[in-house]
Design a protein around this motif. Structure first.
Motif, PDB file in Angstrom:
ATOM      1  N   VAL A 114      15.600  45.888  34.095  1.00 37.62           N
ATOM      2  CA  VAL A 114      14.170  45.875  34.390  1.00 37.62           C
ATOM      3  C   VAL A 114      13.898  44.720  35.339  1.00 37.62           C
ATOM      4  N   GLU A 115      13.187  45.017  36.427  1.00 40.01           N
ATOM      5  CA  GLU A 115      12.797  43.990  37.384  1.00 40.01           C
ATOM      6  C   GLU A 115      11.279  44.009  37.502  1.00 40.01           C
ATOM      7  N   GLY A 116      10.642  42.962  36.962  1.00 38.77           N
ATOM      8  CA  GLY A 116       9.191  42.896  37.005  1.00 38.77           C
ATOM      9  C   GLY A 116       8.604  42.269  35.765  1.00 38.77           C
ATOM     10  N   LEU A 117       7.327  42.500  35.561  1.00 39.84           N
ATOM     11  CA  LEU A 117       6.578  41.908  34.461  1.00 39.84           C
ATOM     12  C   LEU A 117       6.633  42.788  33.214  1.00 39.84           C
ATOM     13  N   VAL A 118       6.868  42.169  32.057  1.00 38.13           N
ATOM     14  CA  VAL A 118       6.848  42.878  30.773  1.00 38.13           C
ATOM     15  C   VAL A 118       5.781  42.242  29.904  1.00 38.13           C
ATOM     16  N   ARG A 119       4.876  43.097  29.367  1.00 36.53           N
ATOM     17  CA  ARG A 119       3.819  42.623  28.460  1.00 36.53           C
ATOM     18  C   ARG A 119       3.883  43.451  27.184  1.00 36.53           C
ATOM     19  N   ALA A 120       4.082  42.777  26.061  1.00 34.80           N
ATOM     20  CA  ALA A 120       4.112  43.447  24.765  1.00 34.80           C
ATOM     21  C   ALA A 120       4.105  42.386  23.676  1.00 34.80           C
ATOM     22  N   PRO A 121       3.532  42.705  22.522  1.00 36.09           N
ATOM     23  CA  PRO A 121       3.565  41.744  21.418  1.00 36.09           C
ATOM     24  C   PRO A 121       4.988  41.446  20.950  1.00 36.09           C
ATOM     25  N   LYS A 122       5.872  42.462  21.070  1.00 32.30           N
ATOM     26  CA  LYS A 122       7.255  42.275  20.639  1.00 32.30           C
ATOM     27  C   LYS A 122       8.177  42.828  21.719  1.00 32.30           C
ATOM     28  N   LEU A 123       9.199  42.051  22.081  1.00 34.99           N
ATOM     29  CA  LEU A 123      10.151  42.438  23.112  1.00 34.99           C
ATOM     30  C   LEU A 123      11.562  42.203  22.610  1.00 34.99           C
ATOM     31  N   ILE A 124      12.410  43.203  22.799  1.00 39.38           N
ATOM     32  CA  ILE A 124      13.830  43.076  22.499  1.00 39.38           C
ATOM     33  C   ILE A 124      14.588  43.365  23.786  1.00 39.38           C
ATOM     34  N   VAL A 125      15.355  42.372  24.253  1.00 42.49           N
ATOM     35  CA  VAL A 125      16.143  42.550  25.466  1.00 42.49           C
ATOM     36  C   VAL A 125      17.611  42.617  25.074  1.00 42.49           C
ATOM     37  N   LEU A 126      18.213  43.763  25.351  1.00 44.00           N
ATOM     38  CA  LEU A 126      19.635  43.956  25.086  1.00 44.00           C
ATOM     39  C   LEU A 126      20.419  44.047  26.389  1.00 44.00           C
TER      40      LEU A 126
END
Length: 105
Positions: free
Chosen positions: A37-49
């Motif tokens: 993912v290239e860009g902005l991420v908005r979320a209450p919960k984020l999991i990056v694998l």
């Protein structure tokens, strides 16, 4: 193939391919282990694998798995980094009462 644009979800979402742009969810965003993912991420919960090149905004919880590769700014109330994850950028841990969280609600 890379998908570009702005994605907004009212449900949890899992990104499994390559995405460029902005992605937001009212609940959860998961970046799969083979995703980029290239860009902005908005979320209450984020999991990056997988890979994230961009900023994280308004997160209450961020978890970086052992294969996570993050380049960018992470603003969150809670950050968990598993052994093996790589982070290059700025980290800002802020209280949940901060103005940052009002952006995603």
């Amino acid at each position: 193939v890379t998908v570009s644009g702005r994605l907004a979800f009212s449900e949890p979402v899992r990104i499994e391919g390559r995405f460029r742009g902005e992605v937001s969810s009212a609940y959860l965003v998961v970046v799969d282990s083979k995703a980029s993912v290239e860009g902005l991420v908005r979320a209450p919960k984020l999991i990056v694998l997988g890979k994230l090149n961009g900023d994280v905004s308004g997160a209450r919880q961020v978890m970086l798995g052992p294969l996570a590769r993050v380049n960018g700014r992470i603003t969150a109330a809670s950050l968990r980094v598993c052994e093996g994850a790589l982070v290059n950028g700025d980290l800002e841990i802020v209280p949940e009462t901060s103005q940052s969280f009002k952006q995603t609600e």
